[in-house]
Structures are given as structure tokens and as C-alpha cells.
Design a protein around this motif. Structure first.
Motif, PDB file in Angstrom:
ATOM      1  N   TYR A   1       2.298   2.116  -2.983  1.00 13.57           N
ATOM      2  CA  TYR A   1       3.041   1.948  -4.235  1.00 13.57           C
ATOM      3  C   TYR A   1       2.112   1.413  -5.318  1.00 13.57           C
ATOM      4  O   TYR A   1       1.042   0.868  -5.032  1.00 13.57           O
ATOM      5  CB  TYR A   1       4.208   0.975  -4.053  1.00 13.57           C
ATOM      6  N   ARG A   2       2.551   1.546  -6.531  1.00  8.35           N
ATOM      7  CA  ARG A   2       1.881   0.950  -7.675  1.00  8.35           C
ATOM      8  C   ARG A   2       2.939   0.319  -8.567  1.00  8.35           C
ATOM      9  O   ARG A   2       4.125   0.670  -8.497  1.00  8.35           O
ATOM     10  CB  ARG A   2       1.084   1.991  -8.471  1.00  8.35           C
TER      11      ARG A   2
ATOM     12  N   LEU B   1       5.615   5.349  -6.813  1.00 10.11           N
ATOM     13  CA  LEU B   1       4.770   5.948  -5.778  1.00 10.11           C
ATOM     14  C   LEU B   1       3.317   6.034  -6.230  1.00 10.11           C
ATOM     15  O   LEU B   1       3.033   6.388  -7.386  1.00 10.11           O
ATOM     16  CB  LEU B   1       5.266   7.349  -5.422  1.00 10.11           C
ATOM     17  N   ASP B   2       2.421   5.727  -5.323  1.00  5.57           N
ATOM     18  CA  ASP B   2       0.996   5.956  -5.516  1.00  5.57           C
ATOM     19  C   ASP B   2       0.688   7.294  -4.856  1.00  5.57           C
ATOM     20  O   ASP B   2       0.716   7.425  -3.623  1.00  5.57           O
ATOM     21  CB  ASP B   2       0.190   4.831  -4.862  1.00  5.57           C
ATOM     22  N   GLU B   3       0.401   8.295  -5.658  1.00 10.80           N
ATOM     23  CA  GLU B   3       0.276   9.658  -5.142  1.00 10.80           C
ATOM     24  C   GLU B   3      -0.847   9.802  -4.120  1.00 10.80           C
ATOM     25  O   GLU B   3      -0.800  10.681  -3.254  1.00 10.80           O
ATOM     26  CB  GLU B   3       0.053  10.636  -6.305  1.00 10.80           C
ATOM     27  N   GLN B   4      -1.863   8.973  -4.200  1.00  8.74           N
ATOM     28  CA  GLN B   4      -2.974   9.063  -3.262  1.00  8.74           C
ATOM     29  C   GLN B   4      -2.681   8.332  -1.951  1.00  8.74           C
ATOM     30  O   GLN B   4      -3.045   8.804  -0.867  1.00  8.74           O
ATOM     31  CB  GLN B   4      -4.244   8.492  -3.884  1.00  8.74           C
ATOM     32  N   ALA B   5      -2.030   7.187  -2.033  1.00  6.83           N
ATOM     33  CA  ALA B   5      -1.850   6.358  -0.842  1.00  6.83           C
ATOM     34  C   ALA B   5      -0.564   6.654  -0.085  1.00  6.83           C
ATOM     35  O   ALA B   5      -0.497   6.427   1.130  1.00  6.83           O
ATOM     36  CB  ALA B   5      -1.879   4.881  -1.236  1.00  6.83           C
ATOM     37  N   ALA B   6       0.480   7.139  -0.761  1.00  7.67           N
ATOM     38  CA  ALA B   6       1.758   7.375  -0.086  1.00  7.67           C
ATOM     39  C   ALA B   6       1.626   8.329   1.096  1.00  7.67           C
ATOM     40  O   ALA B   6       2.202   8.065   2.167  1.00  7.67           O
ATOM     41  CB  ALA B   6       2.792   7.879  -1.092  1.00  7.67           C
TER      42      ALA B   6
ATOM     43  N   TYR C   1       0.853  -1.188   0.000  1.00  8.71           N
ATOM     44  CA  TYR C   1       0.000   0.000   0.000  1.00  8.71           C
ATOM     45  C   TYR C   1       0.892   1.242   0.000  1.00  8.71           C
ATOM     46  O   TYR C   1       1.824   1.367   0.798  1.00  8.71           O
ATOM     47  CB  TYR C   1      -0.893  -0.011   1.236  1.00  8.71           C
TER      48      TYR C   1
ATOM     49  N   HIS D   1      -8.767   0.335  -1.806  1.00 11.61           N
ATOM     50  CA  HIS D   1      -8.008   1.220  -2.687  1.00 11.61           C
ATOM     51  C   HIS D   1      -7.596   0.517  -3.968  1.00 11.61           C
ATOM     52  O   HIS D   1      -7.505   1.134  -5.033  1.00 11.61           O
ATOM     53  CB  HIS D   1      -6.774   1.732  -1.932  1.00 11.61           C
ATOM     54  N   ASP D   2      -7.337  -0.784  -3.875  1.00  9.49           N
ATOM     55  CA  ASP D   2      -6.901  -1.563  -5.041  1.00  9.49           C
ATOM     56  C   ASP D   2      -7.769  -2.813  -5.126  1.00  9.49           C
ATOM     57  O   ASP D   2      -7.340  -3.906  -4.798  1.00  9.49           O
ATOM     58  CB  ASP D   2      -5.419  -1.929  -4.894  1.00  9.49           C
TER      59      ASP D   2
END
Length: 622
Positions: free
Chosen positions: A166-167, A191-196, A164, A230-231
Motif C-alpha cells: 500500500y501507499r 494500492l501500490d501497483e508494484q508491491a501489491a 507493504y 522498497h520504501d
């Protein structure tokens, strides 16, 4: 001379079951044709490791059962490749049954039938069993060594769901030229801009003194999707309703947030299924390794979300509070006869075993675990006492498996099976279409087309093909109908089991209930327990091959018998006391493809409606 054919294929080595079956059968046919042999019956296990004993392979078990039948229809069994059939000492444990029932065993390596009096034949088969075991061990060592080197030296992403925050991103063509030529790509973590930022918040709040539960409540209150929500594409097996303490803990203890690749945090350990019966083989358990043996990349491999200093500070806080320390095992494990079989009818989660006042109970603490007290219509704690279920459960089992009821039970199970799917489903057409596209793309590539563009086309088509193949395997495993004779064998076997339930010790009863495939669903609002029996799941343990991939459960689906569990004595329903509400077990006949409604006279006729979130989850799943 009529033959039965046996073969096996494991999906872990990426083999096509249809192609593997064809070449194994072709090799067997070549062996028996000079003797005028003809294959009249086939037994082929799909998706099973060679290390699983014959007793735990569905098709192999059916073969062993057929040996006992004098009207089996064949005189011998032919095997295309002994390494796929026998592992380790399995030949020595299985071949005496063939000799006892007078059925020959043919293998290509001895040029025909195995002579039970020949030391040479016995030595050859023992060698092949050892070779099969050695091959599996070599593969495991070779792959683990390669993965360790790729982690430490290259920091390569080795697959799986990204943590969580990352993508998965594309890093270009695969470094292996042959794989790059067919469209394989190298991937890494971005990086996952929403979750980081959420990960940073979790570390910051934890270091400041907040606990797992407080952090989970805060994230849920702020309507931040939990990792599984989220995913959703990679977490369809999870509810995705809200943040849990376990999710917060997993994030705080994951060292990959420092930007380094980490591997070998867990291992697969094979443990004996039964220490008193080694022939049953092993099952795979996931175990945590000591941090000292974790492997880290020498250089950063992806963007860091927290600094190494912040991560270490969180670990110091974790250790200082005494949390995460391993509990000492009890010297005498508490006996739960329905361990792992009881589910909450409100949230559909498995209920936990809990001792209260010296008696075993099963409880569900859904809101406390998921911080959803304001979103789910669920009591703080749901309790069900074990001794108020067992007596009625035993009476119901004795009723449906008693000699006078056997034929009706078999008919119910046979009729309850789903219909087979058509022989040419849409997935097969999709696979054929993908094969045609791939052939055309490769021809274009050979003719001088742009490799970058064509490689992307190939990758997309291969992904579409793999998805269709996965759906086809699921369809095949879920729709395999059992014959009435196979169901008769299962049920008559269970008849012997139910005869000893009443006087069995708690630990033995727990094993019996598990082998019967029981599933108990407790509805506190209706004050009822629904019992389902799935006897086709008897002895379907699983184990991974080579320890390379997560184990795949063996889905030997059989018809389902469901009932309102059990007729209580007396004219009225007896209440079962729990902390939530009185519960009862009512009586009803076993129905095919139908679940009886369970209720007591004082409870509402309909179950309480699920919460809007749970209803939405079910709608999406359907």
C-alpha cells in the motif's frame, strides 16, 4: 538569594521545548523576584515523560548531584509548574533530599518555599502529583477511545508506515474545520501497483506449502526489493538488503490486506524496571494482543489485496503447522553476561545468545536469516564464546577506572566529545523562513485567496518546518557536551561499580556491563574484539507518556572511550576458539576519538572488506 531552576517538557504532546522552557522559567522568576531572587543555574529535561523518576532524568539527576556539593552556587530550587516536575509519589521520594542538604524548594502553588513541617504544603504537593498522574491517565483513555471509534465506525487510517503493498494517498481536507483551515489533510491507504502483486504471490506460495524461508529466498533470488528497500524514506533505520523470514511472516499475519482497517493489534504495557526497587519506575514494552480484542472497521476502508477467505486460509495453514505458538518460558533463565552488547563486525547486527555444550556463546546467522548466502561475505554461523571474553574485559575495566587512572580517563572522555554546533544553525533559519511564509499565507487566505491552493501551500510549508525542527532536535541531542565535572561524577560513580565486578553473580554482572554502556564488536576475520565504553548512557531508560506514541529514547550522549579491550596475561596473545576462526583480545591504551586496530600476529593486518552491498549501504548512510 541565588536559585537553581528546574523544568521539563515532553515532545510527545507536540510542545516547542524553547517556548515551554521560557514560560516555565518566567513563572518561576515571577515567584522569586519579590524576595530578591535570581536564577543562576538551570536544569531542564527535554523529551522525557513525567512518569520517569528523577533518578532516570539526566538534568534532574544532575540537580540531585549538585545538592550534595556545598559550593553549588545556589541556595534554593524553584519550579515553574509542579505537575511537570512531580508525578505520582515522586515528590515524597525527592523532597527529603532537599531537606537533608538544606536546599529550599519553591513552587508557585504554595507562594514560596515549601515548609517541610507543614502538613498543608505536603498535602498540596501530593495532590498535584496525583493530578499529574490522573491527567496522563485521562489523556490515554480519551485518545484510545477516539482511535477505537474512528477505526470501527469510519475505518480511518490512524497514521504510521503503510503496510507493504500500500501507499499513503490524499483523501481531501481534514474533517475538523479548524485543522483543515491550517492545511491538515486526511489520508488513507491506496494500492501500490508494484508491491501489491508481491503480496498476492506470498499468500499464494504459502498456501501452496512453501515456508517463510523458501518464500524469502525466492523473492531475493528474483531481485524483488524487500519492504525496507522498497520504501527507503520510511525505513532508513533498516538495512534494506534482502527479504527476511520475519518480513514474510508479518505480511501473512496482517489482516489489513483484506481491505478493512484493523487497530489494537499491539499494546504498550508498562512494567517495573526493578521489582525490588519500585521507585525506579516503569519502562514500556510492546505486547501483542489476542486477536479477539483487535478492532476492525465495519466496512472496507481501502482496496483489498487478498480476499478474506484467502487470508483466513493462510491463518489456518499457519495454525495447523504449530508455528507461531508461544513458547513456555524457561523456569531458570540462562545467564548471558553480555546480553545485547555483542555485535558482529561483518554485518553490524547484534549477536544472539546461544548455549553450546553447557556454555554461553554469542552467534550471528546473517545469511540464514536474510537469504543472502550468495551476496554477503559472511560465514554460515559466527560464534564467540563468553568465557573467553569476560576475564580480559574485567581486567580492562579495572585498569581504566582504577584510582590512579581516573584523571586520564576523564581527560580522554572530555577531549573525545564532538564540538558544539553554531548558535544559529541552518535549521533555525529554515524554521524562521517557514514562519514568515505561513503568516503570509494566512494573510492571503483572510484576504479572500483560494482556500484549496493556499491550504496546499500551508501543508507543504508545515512539513518543511517540522522536518527542520526534527533535525534541530537531533542536532541538539547529539552535540550536547558534558562538563569535566559532570564526567567526573559519572566516572567516579562507575569506579564503585567496577570494584564489585570480579565477584558478582552473572546476572549482576550483566546489569553492570549494561550500565557501563559497553558495546563489543567481534571481527572474526581479524580474530579480535573491539570494546567501547559509553558511561554517559547509565540509567537512561525511557518510557512513553500516556501510551499514545512510540517511546523516544533519551539520547544523553557522552564521550566514548574505546580500546582493544584488554591486556591478556603472558607475553603472547591467547587465541579464543570459535567455529569460525581463532579470536584474540589484544592490549592497547584508551584513546580519545580514536579506535585502536585489534589483531593477532597470525591474522591479516586489515579487516576483511565488506561486501559491495554492505559498502553501498554504508556510503548511503554517510
Amino acid at each position: 538569594m541565588n536559585f537553581g531552576f528546574y523544568g521539563r517538557v515532553s515532545t510527545e504532546d507536540q510542545q516547542d521545548p524553547a517556548a515551554s522552557r521560557a514560560w516555565q522559567k518566567s513563572r518561576a522568576t515571577t515567584l522569586i523576584q519579590p524576595a530578591g531572587g535570581k536564577i543562576v543555574r538551570e536544569f531542564f529535561d527535554i523529551g522525557l515523560s513525567r512518569s520517569i523518576p528523577w533518578k532516570r532524568r539526566p538534568e534532574a539527576t544532575a540537580l540531585l548531584s549538585a545538592l550534595k556539593d556545598p559550593h553549588r552556587g545556589f541556595d534554593a530550587i524553584v519550579i515553574g509548574e509542579p505537575q511537570r516536575a512531580f508525578y505520582g509519589n515522586q515528590y515524597g521520594l525527592t523532597f527529603p533530599l532537599f531537606v537533608h542538604y538544606g536546599v529550599q524548594l519553591w513552587v508557585p502553588e504554595v507562594g514560596g518555599a515549601i515548609d517541610p513541617e507543614s502538613e498543608a504544603h505536603d498535602l498540596v504537593m501530593s495532590v498535584f502529583g496525583g493530578m499529574s498522574k490522573g491527567e496522563r491517565t485521562r489523556i490515554r483513555i480519551r485518545v484510545r477511545s477516539a482511535m477505537a471509534t474512528q477505526t470501527v465506525m469510519e475505518g480511518r487510517f490512524l497514521g504510521g508506515r503503510p503496510p507493504y503493498g500500500y501507499r499513503i494517498i490524499d483523501l481531501g481536507p481534514h474533517p475538523n474545520p479548524s485543522k483543515a483551515a491550517i492545511g491538515h489533510r486526511l489520508h488513507g491507504l491506496g494500492l501500490d501497483e508494484q508491491a501489491a502483486p508481491v503480496v498476492v504471490r506470498i499468500f499464494t506460495e504459502y498456501i501452496a506449502g512453501a515456508g517463510f524461508f523458501a518464500i524469502a529466498q525466492g523473492l531475493t533470488h528474483d531481485e524483488i526489493p524487500c519492504p525496507s528497500a522498497h520504501d527507503r524514506d520510511r525505513n532508513r533505520h533498516r538495512s534494506g538488503i534482502a527479504w527476511s523470514k520475519g518480513a514474510v511472516r508479518a505480511i501473512l499475519t496482517n489482516p489489513r490486506y483484506t481491505g478493512h482497517q484493523v487497530w489494537n493489534r499491539q499494546r504498550k504495557q508498562e512494567v517495573l524496571l526493578d521489582v525490588d526497587d519500585v521507585a525506579l519506575g516503569h519502562e514500556t514494552k510492546m505486547r501483542w494482543n489476542d486477536p479477539n480484542v483487535w478492532l476492525r472497521s465495519t466496512a472496507p476502508s481501502h482496496p483489498a489485496i487478498v480476499t478474506p477467505e484467502t487470508y483466513q486460509l493462510a491463518q489456518d495453514v499457519f495454525a495447523a503447522g504449530g508455528r507461531g505458538k508461544r513458547k513456555m518460558p524457561r523456569t531458570t533463565p540462562r545467564p548471558y553476561q553480555l546480553r545485547g552488547l555483542v555485535y558482529c563486525g561483518l554485518c553490524e547486527r547484534r549477536m544472539q545468545g546461544n548455549f553450546n555444550h553447557g556454555l554461553p556463546h554469542y552467534r550471528c546467522r546473517f545469511p540464514n536469516e536474510y537469504a543472502l548466502a550468495n551476496h554477503v561475505e559472511h560465514p554460515l554461523t559466527v560464534y564467540l564464546r563468553e568465557n573467553q571474553v569476560i576475564p580480559s574485559l574485567d581486567r580492562w575495566l579495572a585498569k581504566i577506572f582504577q584510582p590512579g587512572q581516573i584523571e586520564d580517563t576523564i581527560t580522554t572522555l572530555t577531549d573525545a566529545q564532538p564540538e558544539d554546533h553554531p548558535e544559529n544553525p541552518a535549521e533555525l533559519r529554515t524554521i524562521a523562513d517557514c514562519d514568515r511564509k505561513l503568516a503570509a499565507y494566512r494573510a492571503t487566505l483572510d484576504a479572500g485567496g483560494d482556500p484549496a491552493i493556499i491550504s496546499e501551500w500551508i501543508a507543504q510549508t508545515q512539513t518543511e518546518k517540522k522536518l527542520a525542527e526534527s533535525k534541530l532536535r537531533q542536532r541538539d541531542s547529539k552535540t550536547k557536551r558534558l562538563t569535566r565535572e559532570q564526567i567526573h561524577h559519572i566516572v567516579t560513580t562507575l569506579t564503585d561499580i567496577t570494584q564489585v565486578i570480579h565477584d558478582a553473580a552473572p546476572a549482576d554482572k550483566a546489569e553492570i556491563y549494561s550500565k557501563l554502556g559497553l558495546r563489543l564488536i567481534y571481527h572474526p576475520g581479524k580474530a579480535a574484539v573491539l570494546v567501547e565504553a559509553r558511561p554517559g548512557l547509565v540509567c537512561t531508560k525511557y518510557v512513553s507518556e500516556g501510551g499514545l506514541e512510540p517511546p523516544h529514547p533519551i539520547r544523553v550522549l557522552a564521550p566514548q572511550a574505546s580500546a582493544s579491550a584488554i591486556p591478556p596475561p603472558g607475553p603472547a596473545l591467547r587465541p579464543l576458539q570459535s567455529r569460525t576462526r581463532a579470536s584474540t583480545l589484544s592490549s592497547a591504551p584508551v584513546r580519545a576519538a580514536q579506535v585502536e586496530t585489534l589483531h593477532d600476529p597470525h591474522a591479516p593486518s586489515q579487516p576483511p572488506p565488506p561486501s559491495p552491498r554492505v559498502a553501498a549501504e554504508r556510503a548511503v548512510a554517510e
